[in-house]
Motif scaffolding. Structure first.
Motif, PDB file in Angstrom:
ATOM      1  N   GLY A  43      33.978  -6.399 -29.965  1.00  0.00           N
ATOM      2  CA  GLY A  43      32.800  -7.006 -29.362  1.00  0.00           C
ATOM      3  C   GLY A  43      31.814  -5.964 -28.875  1.00  0.00           C
ATOM      4  O   GLY A  43      31.971  -4.765 -29.098  1.00  0.00           O
ATOM      5  N   THR A  44      30.784  -6.427 -28.184  1.00  0.00           N
ATOM      6  CA  THR A  44      29.720  -5.545 -27.701  1.00  0.00           C
ATOM      7  C   THR A  44      30.270  -4.492 -26.745  1.00  0.00           C
ATOM      8  O   THR A  44      30.922  -4.819 -25.760  1.00  0.00           O
ATOM      9  N   ALA A  45      29.996  -3.211 -27.055  1.00  0.00           N
ATOM     10  CA  ALA A  45      30.498  -2.126 -26.209  1.00  0.00           C
ATOM     11  C   ALA A  45      29.498  -0.995 -26.033  1.00  0.00           C
ATOM     12  O   ALA A  45      29.698  -0.133 -25.186  1.00  0.00           O
ATOM     13  N   ASP A  46      28.417  -0.976 -26.822  1.00  0.00           N
ATOM     14  CA  ASP A  46      27.439   0.100 -26.669  1.00  0.00           C
ATOM     15  C   ASP A  46      26.056  -0.414 -27.033  1.00  0.00           C
ATOM     16  O   ASP A  46      25.863  -1.588 -27.375  1.00  0.00           O
ATOM     17  N   ILE A  47      25.060   0.458 -26.969  1.00  0.00           N
ATOM     18  CA  ILE A  47      23.675   0.071 -27.177  1.00  0.00           C
ATOM     19  C   ILE A  47      23.442  -0.433 -28.603  1.00  0.00           C
ATOM     20  O   ILE A  47      22.628  -1.327 -28.839  1.00  0.00           O
ATOM     21  N   PHE A  48      24.169   0.117 -29.568  1.00  0.00           N
ATOM     22  CA  PHE A  48      23.994  -0.310 -30.955  1.00  0.00           C
ATOM     23  C   PHE A  48      24.507  -1.732 -31.154  1.00  0.00           C
ATOM     24  O   PHE A  48      23.908  -2.519 -31.888  1.00  0.00           O
ATOM     25  N   ASP A  49      25.611  -2.077 -30.480  1.00  0.00           N
ATOM     26  CA  ASP A  49      26.095  -3.456 -30.518  1.00  0.00           C
ATOM     27  C   ASP A  49      25.096  -4.392 -29.836  1.00  0.00           C
ATOM     28  O   ASP A  49      24.867  -5.515 -30.292  1.00  0.00           O
ATOM     29  N   ALA A  50      24.496  -3.918 -28.729  1.00  0.00           N
ATOM     30  CA  ALA A  50      23.519  -4.738 -28.018  1.00  0.00           C
ATOM     31  C   ALA A  50      22.309  -5.048 -28.895  1.00  0.00           C
ATOM     32  O   ALA A  50      21.749  -6.146 -28.843  1.00  0.00           O
ATOM     33  N   LEU A  51      21.902  -4.087 -29.720  1.00  0.00           N
ATOM     34  CA  LEU A  51      20.791  -4.326 -30.643  1.00  0.00           C
ATOM     35  C   LEU A  51      21.148  -5.408 -31.654  1.00  0.00           C
ATOM     36  O   LEU A  51      20.311  -6.229 -32.037  1.00  0.00           O
ATOM     37  N   THR A  52      22.400  -5.419 -32.094  1.00  0.00           N
ATOM     38  CA  THR A  52      22.860  -6.481 -32.986  1.00  0.00           C
ATOM     39  C   THR A  52      22.754  -7.836 -32.297  1.00  0.00           C
ATOM     40  O   THR A  52      22.336  -8.838 -32.891  1.00  0.00           O
ATOM     41  N   ASP A  53      23.111  -7.886 -31.003  1.00  0.00           N
ATOM     42  CA  ASP A  53      23.072  -9.134 -30.249  1.00  0.00           C
ATOM     43  C   ASP A  53      21.653  -9.690 -30.145  1.00  0.00           C
ATOM     44  O   ASP A  53      21.438 -10.894 -30.299  1.00  0.00           O
ATOM     45  N   VAL A  54      20.674  -8.825 -29.859  1.00  0.00           N
ATOM     46  CA  VAL A  54      19.323  -9.310 -29.557  1.00  0.00           C
ATOM     47  C   VAL A  54      18.518  -9.630 -30.814  1.00  0.00           C
ATOM     48  O   VAL A  54      17.472 -10.280 -30.724  1.00  0.00           O
ATOM     49  N   LEU A  55      18.980  -9.196 -31.991  1.00  0.00           N
ATOM     50  CA  LEU A  55      18.296  -9.566 -33.234  1.00  0.00           C
ATOM     51  C   LEU A  55      18.749 -10.969 -33.627  1.00  0.00           C
ATOM     52  O   LEU A  55      19.491 -11.169 -34.585  1.00  0.00           O
ATOM     53  N   CYS A  56      18.281 -11.954 -32.847  1.00  0.00           N
ATOM     54  CA  CYS A  56      18.888 -13.285 -32.930  1.00  0.00           C
ATOM     55  C   CYS A  56      18.003 -14.320 -33.609  1.00  0.00           C
ATOM     56  O   CYS A  56      18.231 -15.519 -33.457  1.00  0.00           O
ATOM     57  N   GLU A  57      16.981 -13.889 -34.353  1.00  0.00           N
ATOM     58  CA  GLU A  57      16.222 -14.889 -35.083  1.00  0.00           C
ATOM     59  C   GLU A  57      17.076 -15.483 -36.204  1.00  0.00           C
ATOM     60  O   GLU A  57      18.015 -14.854 -36.688  1.00  0.00           O
ATOM     61  N   ALA A  58      16.736 -16.706 -36.587  1.00  0.00           N
ATOM     62  CA  ALA A  58      17.503 -17.404 -37.618  1.00  0.00           C
ATOM     63  C   ALA A  58      17.013 -17.018 -39.008  1.00  0.00           C
ATOM     64  O   ALA A  58      15.815 -16.960 -39.253  1.00  0.00           O
ATOM     65  N   VAL A  59      17.958 -16.744 -39.912  1.00  0.00           N
ATOM     66  CA  VAL A  59      17.631 -16.417 -41.303  1.00  0.00           C
ATOM     67  C   VAL A  59      18.432 -17.339 -42.211  1.00  0.00           C
ATOM     68  O   VAL A  59      19.499 -17.834 -41.832  1.00  0.00           O
ATOM     69  N   PRO A  60      17.963 -17.608 -43.434  1.00  0.00           N
ATOM     70  CA  PRO A  60      18.689 -18.494 -44.348  1.00  0.00           C
ATOM     71  C   PRO A  60      20.091 -17.971 -44.647  1.00  0.00           C
ATOM     72  O   PRO A  60      20.299 -16.793 -44.892  1.00  0.00           O
ATOM     73  N   PHE A  61      21.060 -18.897 -44.644  1.00  0.00           N
ATOM     74  CA  PHE A  61      22.448 -18.537 -44.943  1.00  0.00           C
ATOM     75  C   PHE A  61      23.162 -19.793 -45.422  1.00  0.00           C
ATOM     76  O   PHE A  61      23.122 -20.835 -44.750  1.00  0.00           O
TER      77      PHE A  61
END
Length: 245
Positions: A43-61
């Protein structure tokens, strides 16, 4: 370190000591435990993981939409571990299931990685991260199991997995992460705006002070606020809002 925590398992991949994973690849490891090959994602443990968390716009999947940051992280995780998972499957004395697991951000990535492999497995001409592994899973009739612990919302309900892909989420009632999304945060902020506009400082202080006291005045104020917030939630459920997850 992994064997100390997980017991006598065969480890095929880990990147916890790799300082070069600055491209959004989550920390993870691959091991074989009996008749299971396990991909475990941190899970989230550093700043790079936090960047993954905040890129939360929806994309087709699939047939719906997914959390863009965690979908990218899931694809990068599959690209980094695909060869090791194949090696673990090849070295097993009997057919193994693939279990993908993780906590918090890792749980969200685990869900999307499992769904991605399931999608690729149904498309025999697919290419890209995880395609070779998906082909092996299809030909060997391996099951994909995902167990995610307190994952955030990562996909809309239109995203469906096949019957050969099992998805399970384990959430604790008091944990905020399973309900934390762009949509829920926006809903919270709008709710706070309603409260702020409806109550001056003095009345807010009295409500807090009289929280355990049942009075008609307090109940009346709470009833009116509840009605306003209920209407707000109803207005917020439209699919046209940019925060759809």
């Amino acid at each position: 370190g992994i064997r100390e925590r997980c017991g006598d398992v065969d480890v095929f991949f880990e990147n916890f000591r790799d300082k070069k994973t600055l491209d959004g690849t989550p920390k993870c490891y691959v091991c074989r435990d009996g008749d299971r090959v396990v991909l475990s994602i941190r899970g989230t443990a550093d700043i790079f993981d936090a960047l993954t968390d905040v890129l939360c716009e929806a994309v087709p999947f699939l047939n719906g939409e997914a959390h863009s940051g965690m979908l990218k992280a899931a694809d990068r995780c599959l690209a980094a571990t695909e060869a090791s998972i194949l090696e673990a499957l090849d070295s097993a004395p009997r057919k193994c299931d693939l279990v993908i697991t993780g906590h918090s951000m890792g749980g969200g990535c685990a869900i999307l990685a499992a769904m991605r492999l399931d999608e690729l497995r149904r498309r025999h001409d697919a290419k890209g991260p995880g395609s070779r592994l998906a082909d092996r899973l299809y030909k060997g009739q391996h099951h994909i199991r995902c167990v995610a612990f307190s994952p955030p919302p990562v996909a809309t309900v239109a995203c469906r997995a096949s019957r050969r892909c099992s998805l399970a989420s384990v959430c604790r009632g008091e944990d905020v992460v399973p309900s934390l999304s762009l949509r829920s945060v926006a809903n919270l902020l709008r709710s706070l705006d309603v409260l702020d506009a409806s109550l001056e400082v003095g009345r807010r202080a009295r409500l807090v002070a009289l929280d355990t006291v049942k009075t008609d005045a307090v109940d009346e104020v709470r009833s009116k606020l509840g009605a306003q917030l209920s209407r707000l939630r109803d207005d917020f459920h439209g699919d046209d809002h940019p925060a759809r997850l």
